[in-house]
Design an enzyme around this catalytic site. Structure first.
Site, PDB file in Angstrom:
ATOM      1  N   ASN A  26       5.769   9.908 -13.596  1.00 36.60           N
ATOM      2  CA  ASN A  26       6.429   9.145 -11.693  1.00 36.60           C
ATOM      3  C   ASN A  26       7.610   9.567 -12.519  1.00 36.60           C
ATOM      4  O   ASN A  26       8.046   8.633 -12.904  1.00 36.60           O
ATOM      5  CB  ASN A  26       6.013   8.853 -10.892  1.00 36.60           C
ATOM      6  CG  ASN A  26       7.269   8.238 -10.033  1.00 36.60           C
ATOM      7  OD1 ASN A  26       7.880   9.453 -10.264  1.00 36.60           O
ATOM      8  ND2 ASN A  26       6.304   8.031  -9.527  1.00 36.60           N
ATOM      9  N   ARG A 118       3.644  13.419 -10.508  1.00 35.33           N
ATOM     10  CA  ARG A 118       4.412  13.342  -8.631  1.00 35.33           C
ATOM     11  C   ARG A 118       5.702  13.629  -8.903  1.00 35.33           C
ATOM     12  O   ARG A 118       6.541  13.988  -9.741  1.00 35.33           O
ATOM     13  CB  ARG A 118       5.059  12.024  -8.495  1.00 35.33           C
ATOM     14  CG  ARG A 118       5.287  11.603  -7.433  1.00 35.33           C
ATOM     15  CD  ARG A 118       5.788  10.704  -7.078  1.00 35.33           C
ATOM     16  NE  ARG A 118       6.871  10.652  -5.953  1.00 35.33           N
ATOM     17  CZ  ARG A 118       7.540  10.170  -5.672  1.00 35.33           C
ATOM     18  NH1 ARG A 118       8.184   9.394  -6.307  1.00 35.33           N
ATOM     19  NH2 ARG A 118       8.136   9.750  -4.234  1.00 35.33           N
ATOM     20  N   HIS A 208       6.353  10.800   1.029  1.00 35.11           N
ATOM     21  CA  HIS A 208       4.838  10.029   1.299  1.00 35.11           C
ATOM     22  C   HIS A 208       3.521  10.679   0.847  1.00 35.11           C
ATOM     23  O   HIS A 208       2.823  10.415   2.095  1.00 35.11           O
ATOM     24  CB  HIS A 208       4.989   9.329   2.069  1.00 35.11           C
ATOM     25  CG  HIS A 208       6.171   7.805   1.689  1.00 35.11           C
ATOM     26  ND1 HIS A 208       6.797   7.676   2.906  1.00 35.11           N
ATOM     27  CD2 HIS A 208       6.961   7.906   0.884  1.00 35.11           C
ATOM     28  CE1 HIS A 208       8.010   6.629   2.385  1.00 35.11           C
ATOM     29  NE2 HIS A 208       7.520   6.727   0.822  1.00 35.11           N
ATOM     30  N   HIS A 236       3.008   4.033   6.537  1.00 33.66           N
ATOM     31  CA  HIS A 236       3.111   4.074   5.212  1.00 33.66           C
ATOM     32  C   HIS A 236       4.591   3.225   5.414  1.00 33.66           C
ATOM     33  O   HIS A 236       5.473   3.354   5.911  1.00 33.66           O
ATOM     34  CB  HIS A 236       3.376   4.464   3.786  1.00 33.66           C
ATOM     35  CG  HIS A 236       4.276   4.581   2.630  1.00 33.66           C
ATOM     36  ND1 HIS A 236       2.843   5.190   1.851  1.00 33.66           N
ATOM     37  CD2 HIS A 236       4.916   4.157   2.297  1.00 33.66           C
ATOM     38  CE1 HIS A 236       3.947   4.827   0.658  1.00 33.66           C
ATOM     39  NE2 HIS A 236       5.233   3.905   1.172  1.00 33.66           N
ATOM     40  N   LEU A 237       4.291   0.971   5.094  1.00 33.18           N
ATOM     41  CA  LEU A 237       5.707   0.485   5.315  1.00 33.18           C
ATOM     42  C   LEU A 237       5.458  -0.070   3.560  1.00 33.18           C
ATOM     43  O   LEU A 237       5.350  -1.148   3.370  1.00 33.18           O
ATOM     44  CB  LEU A 237       4.602   0.082   6.295  1.00 33.18           C
ATOM     45  CG  LEU A 237       4.444   0.250   7.735  1.00 33.18           C
ATOM     46  CD1 LEU A 237       4.430  -0.759   8.502  1.00 33.18           C
ATOM     47  CD2 LEU A 237       5.780   1.524   8.646  1.00 33.18           C
ATOM     48  N   ASN A 239       9.357   0.581   1.006  1.00 35.06           N
ATOM     49  CA  ASN A 239      10.884   0.416   1.073  1.00 35.06           C
ATOM     50  C   ASN A 239      11.092   1.711   1.925  1.00 35.06           C
ATOM     51  O   ASN A 239      12.093   1.525   2.690  1.00 35.06           O
ATOM     52  CB  ASN A 239      11.702   0.130  -0.718  1.00 35.06           C
ATOM     53  CG  ASN A 239      12.053  -0.954  -0.821  1.00 35.06           C
ATOM     54  OD1 ASN A 239      12.665  -1.678   0.184  1.00 35.06           O
ATOM     55  ND2 ASN A 239      12.230  -0.896  -2.551  1.00 35.06           N
ATOM     56  N   ARG A 269      17.534   2.409   4.581  1.00 38.76           N
ATOM     57  CA  ARG A 269      17.749   3.741   6.071  1.00 38.76           C
ATOM     58  C   ARG A 269      17.484   3.540   7.278  1.00 38.76           C
ATOM     59  O   ARG A 269      16.923   2.422   7.036  1.00 38.76           O
ATOM     60  CB  ARG A 269      16.593   5.090   5.236  1.00 38.76           C
ATOM     61  CG  ARG A 269      16.907   5.739   3.413  1.00 38.76           C
ATOM     62  CD  ARG A 269      15.971   6.332   3.231  1.00 38.76           C
ATOM     63  NE  ARG A 269      15.485   6.827   1.820  1.00 38.76           N
ATOM     64  CZ  ARG A 269      14.695   6.835   1.533  1.00 38.76           C
ATOM     65  NH1 ARG A 269      13.959   7.131   2.096  1.00 38.76           N
ATOM     66  NH2 ARG A 269      14.611   6.951  -0.254  1.00 38.76           N
ATOM     67  N   GLY A 360       3.893  -1.517   0.375  1.00 39.34           N
ATOM     68  CA  GLY A 360       3.846  -2.774   0.011  1.00 39.34           C
ATOM     69  C   GLY A 360       3.843  -3.691   1.662  1.00 39.34           C
ATOM     70  O   GLY A 360       3.278  -5.296   1.611  1.00 39.34           O
ATOM     71  N   GLY A 362       2.928  -2.770   4.571  1.00 41.26           N
ATOM     72  CA  GLY A 362       1.677  -3.060   5.901  1.00 41.26           C
ATOM     73  C   GLY A 362       0.620  -3.054   4.891  1.00 41.26           C
ATOM     74  O   GLY A 362       0.235  -3.620   5.415  1.00 41.26           O
ATOM     75  N   GLU A 414      -0.980   6.025  -5.221  1.00 39.31           N
ATOM     76  CA  GLU A 414      -0.230   7.395  -4.936  1.00 39.31           C
ATOM     77  C   GLU A 414      -0.802   8.413  -6.525  1.00 39.31           C
ATOM     78  O   GLU A 414      -1.441   9.263  -6.608  1.00 39.31           O
ATOM     79  CB  GLU A 414       1.001   7.889  -4.912  1.00 39.31           C
ATOM     80  CG  GLU A 414       1.191   7.250  -3.781  1.00 39.31           C
ATOM     81  CD  GLU A 414       2.706   7.020  -2.982  1.00 39.31           C
ATOM     82  OE1 GLU A 414       2.604   5.181  -3.063  1.00 39.31           O
ATOM     83  OE2 GLU A 414       3.410   7.266  -3.152  1.00 39.31           O
TER      84      GLU A 414
HETATM   85  P1  ADP Z   1       8.353   0.785  -2.908  1.00 36.62           P
HETATM   86  O1  ADP Z   1       8.134   1.331  -1.557  1.00 36.62           O
HETATM   87  O2  ADP Z   1       9.535   1.075  -3.686  1.00 36.62           O
HETATM   88  O3  ADP Z   1       7.096   1.542  -3.393  1.00 36.62           O
HETATM   89  P2  ADP Z   1       6.704  -1.522  -1.692  1.00 36.62           P
HETATM   90  O4  ADP Z   1       5.404  -0.289  -1.277  1.00 36.62           O
HETATM   91  O5  ADP Z   1       6.531  -1.974  -2.896  1.00 36.62           O
HETATM   92  O6  ADP Z   1       7.659  -0.199  -1.913  1.00 36.62           O
HETATM   93  O7  ADP Z   1       7.218  -2.562  -0.607  1.00 36.62           O
HETATM   94  C1  ADP Z   1       8.226  -3.017  -0.728  1.00 36.62           C
HETATM   95  C2  ADP Z   1       8.180  -4.366   0.836  1.00 36.62           C
HETATM   96  O8  ADP Z   1       7.090  -4.578   0.710  1.00 36.62           O
HETATM   97  C3  ADP Z   1       9.129  -5.204   0.471  1.00 36.62           C
HETATM   98  O9  ADP Z   1      10.241  -5.345   1.954  1.00 36.62           O
HETATM   99  C4  ADP Z   1       8.477  -6.353   0.147  1.00 36.62           C
HETATM  100  O10 ADP Z   1       9.447  -7.863   0.477  1.00 36.62           O
HETATM  101  C5  ADP Z   1       7.402  -5.676   0.944  1.00 36.62           C
HETATM  102  N1  ADP Z   1       6.583  -6.998   0.863  1.00 36.62           N
HETATM  103  C6  ADP Z   1       5.198  -6.945  -0.094  1.00 36.62           C
HETATM  104  N2  ADP Z   1       5.008  -7.841  -0.186  1.00 36.62           N
HETATM  105  C7  ADP Z   1       5.304  -9.054   1.117  1.00 36.62           C
HETATM  106  C8  ADP Z   1       4.708  -9.409   1.942  1.00 36.62           C
HETATM  107  N3  ADP Z   1       3.250 -10.752   0.858  1.00 36.62           N
HETATM  108  N4  ADP Z   1       4.915 -10.222   2.894  1.00 36.62           N
HETATM  109  C9  ADP Z   1       6.027  -8.859   3.844  1.00 36.62           C
HETATM  110  N5  ADP Z   1       6.522  -7.499   3.243  1.00 36.62           N
HETATM  111  C10 ADP Z   1       5.565  -7.826   1.644  1.00 36.62           C
END
Ligand code: ADP
Length: 447
Positions: A26, A118, A208, A236-237, A239, A269, A360, A362, A414
């Site tokens: 990636n 990717r 995504h 997908h929640l 960043n 965003r 992250g 979700g 992914e």
């Molecule tokens: P990216 O989209 O960069 O791959 P991720 O999927 O790793 O990012 O998600 C990052 C987000 O997930 C950040 O906002 C982080 O704070 C949140 N996150 C990770 N662990 C937790 C948790 N235990 N509780 C709440 N939010 C979390």
């Protein structure tokens, strides 16, 4: 997903039985994330693919920092004085093939049987993953105008791998946009003059896709339903955040649009806004169109409302400690927007069987999941509070058994889907005859 956080390195399959070691790349503007995954048709069917190592190459000043997490849990960090992607990859392969790595399955560069990439934007050209040849490479180039910040780096990654592994090694492109190719015209067209779609390809593409597709396929396995019976809303929640409406196993709508800026509230965003706000901000703040777009991409969302951070974990901690009003608002706006999309997609789909959380936030935040689902009881969604609380980074159903609309948590992967698609493309493609006979080591030596 944080590449080095996960500890789910599978190790219960004999590698002798595996056909292909796939290097997943990636390539971004300042980093190259990688994973080496051993998989084949049987491993895919049994969900027993083996992750040999994963890591990241980051550029810092005149050198790169390479971090590798190996299957046995060991971690290696080293810096190399180069900024070049190809040279970095060569160094990485030298280390992986050395005895010091402990990755016994990869003794020589020829033990890597394929590379999966990717690729962010496949435009209207690529509705599925493709074995890369010159024509496909040209197509990825043609999509540069749609993803000027991403596709050029993806191309660099492909060319670097071609240099390192030689021109005969099969490489496959897996596009972030492909899964959303099934979105019908009425859902992908914007109500702007039609000639703008014709002239500039202005339409919804969605992103995504690899994540939405991965969790859709996992949901099918977990729920024991066929593709045709798969009617779900995937969230997908991370960043970046997006929702997708999946009917009959296909994406029929998604929240991200022409670019990843549209839709849900994200870390930095804005997601949906009234488009008139763009010129208003530009005029009032004395910004150019590009600067205004950057503000909506990098200074908005959770960060913009809270004025504190884009990191949901930190926001939740702050809320618990100080109950700061803007922190609370940021979280509320985030959850409200997600619930609004669930409602909209339920209407578009004529109902669904489940909402699937990933990314992250979700995967790891029971509180955010509960706040999004709160008020969806009318749609038949009732969370099982205990299961929700206990589900952190795990696959689980988190709704009560008598819910009409279920909720699941399915951690995304992914890279795994890219490795699997690489194998599937090769098995279906012109070089499938090579599969029993891995390329000769001397043909593929690191230059
Ligand atoms: P990216 O989209 O960069 O791959 P991720 O999927 O790793 O990012 O998600 C990052 C987000 O997930 C950040 O906002 C982080 O704070 C949140 N996150 C990770 N662990 C937790 C948790 N235990 N509780 C709440 N939010 C979390």
């Amino acid at each position: 997903m944080a590449v080095l956080e996960t500890t789910d390195l599978v190790d219960d399959l004999s590698l002798d039985e595996l056909l292909m070691n796939v290097l997943v790349l990636n390539a971004g503007s300042s980093s190259l994330k990688f994973q080496l995954i051993a998989t084949d048709r049987d491993a895919i069917a049994a969900n027993k693919d083996v992750r040999l190592c994963r890591g990241q190459i980051d550029r810092f000043g005149g050198e790169v920092l390479i971090v590798v997490l190996v299957r046995d849990g060991s971690r290696k960090k080293f810096s190399v004085s180069t900024r070049d992607m190809q040279a970095s990859l060569e160094h990485l392969m030298r280390w992986i093939t050395s005895d010091a790595s402990g990755i016994h399955e990869i003794q020589a560069v020829g033990d890597v049987h394929a590379v999966g990439h990717r690729v962010v934007h496949g435009g209207e050209l690529f509705g599925e993953s493709k074995l890369i040849n010159d024509e496909v490479l040209k197509g990825i180039e043609d999509c540069i105008e749609l993803a000027p910040l991403h596709n050029p780096n993806n191309i660099k990654g492909i060319l670097a791998a071609r240099q390192v592994f030689g021109p005969n090694l099969p490489q496959v492109a897996v596009f972030d946009t492909s899964f959303h190719h099934s979105i019908p015209e009425h859902a992908y067209l914007y109500a702007v003059p039609y000639h703008l779609y014709r002239r500039h390809h202005i339409r919804r593409y969605g992103f995504h896709g690899t994540s939405h597709r991965y969790v859709t396929e996992r949901y099918q396995m977990l729920a024991g339903v066929s593709t045709e019976q798969t009617n779900i809303i995937t969230l997908h929640l991370g960043n970046g955040c997006s929702a997708a409406a999946i009917r009959g196993g296909s994406s029929i709508d998604t929240s991200m649009g022409m670019t990843p800026l549209e839709g849900l509230v994200m870390g930095t965003r804005s997601g949906d806004i009234d488009p008139a706000i763009v010129s208003l901000i530009a005029t009032k703040e004395g910004l150019s169109a590009g600067e205004t777009e950057a503000l909506l991409n990098t200074q908005s969302g959770l960060l913009g409302i809270s004025g504190l951070t884009n990191d949901m974990r930190v926001l939740l901690q702050e809320q618990a400690k100080h109950d700061d009003r803007r922190v609370r608002l940021a979280i509320e706006v985030f959850c409200y927007r997600a619930r609004k999309y669930i409602g909209a997609f339920l209407a578009c789909m004529g109902g669904a069987d489940a909402v699937v959380f990933t990314g992250g936030i979700g995967e790891n935040s029971p509180e955010i999941r509960a706040r999004i689902c709160h008020g969806l009881e009318w749609a038949g969604l009732r969370l099982d509070d205990n299961r929700n609380k206990q589900t952190v980074g795990l696959e689980s159903q988190i709704s009560t058994h008598d819910s009409r609309l279920h909720a699941f948590v399915i951690p995304t992967d992914e890279e795994l889907l890219i490795a699997r698609d690489t194998v599937r493309c090769i098995l279906a493609g012109p070089c499938s005859s090579q599969l029993g006979r891995p390329p000769k080591v001397e043909e593929l030596r690191v230059h």
